[in-house]
Design a protein around this motif. Sequence first.
Motif: not given
Length: 189
Positions: A6-14, A16-26, A57-65
């Motif tokens: 759960e802690q690891q999932i929470d870290k990944i979720f954080d 995603i949110v920190d990189n500009g994704v605010s749309y809940e479904s996304l 890196q593969e997913f391109g987290y800088k492009h989340f927004s």
Amino acid sequence: MATLSEQQIDKIFDLIVDNGVSYESLQVDLLDHVCCMVEQKMDEGKSFGDSLKLALQEFGYKHFSEIQEATIYLLTLKQRKMKKTTGIIGIISSLLVIGGVFLKINHMPGAGITLVIGLVLIGIIVFPLMATLDINNASGKMKKVTASIGYLAAILLSIATLFKIMHWPGATITSVSYTHLRAHETEAD
């Protein structure tokens, strides 16, 4: 098969949110994809930290927004096309009604067909499309009911107007129906 805590999932979720994704479904969809990628890397024997870095890196987290912007654009594209179509048909039908009224006042040929086409377009296409847009965007059941009753009243009014102007039988019935519907709408407010 590696499973994230759960802690690891929470870290990944954080992340995603920190990189500009605010749309809940996304957020949920991206979380699922990134978690699957991390678990796959962990199955290859890598640690959580290394797996997360490689997956991002593969997913391109800088492009989340950018992903969020593209998603919202695609989700609203249909609605924007519908608004544009409704506007164009509304303008055409309004011009037909105005032209028909002008022809009718001046007792010129073509008045009847122009009025019929204009009012039918308004009553059967424009108002239902506008109702669909407003009802879908309305928040709350009461607003949806009020919008539904209002647009139904507008449709009846356009039909009643057509019947009255053209001196068709049944004009009184449509006028009475509109009056009753309008009374129910004011009660709903």
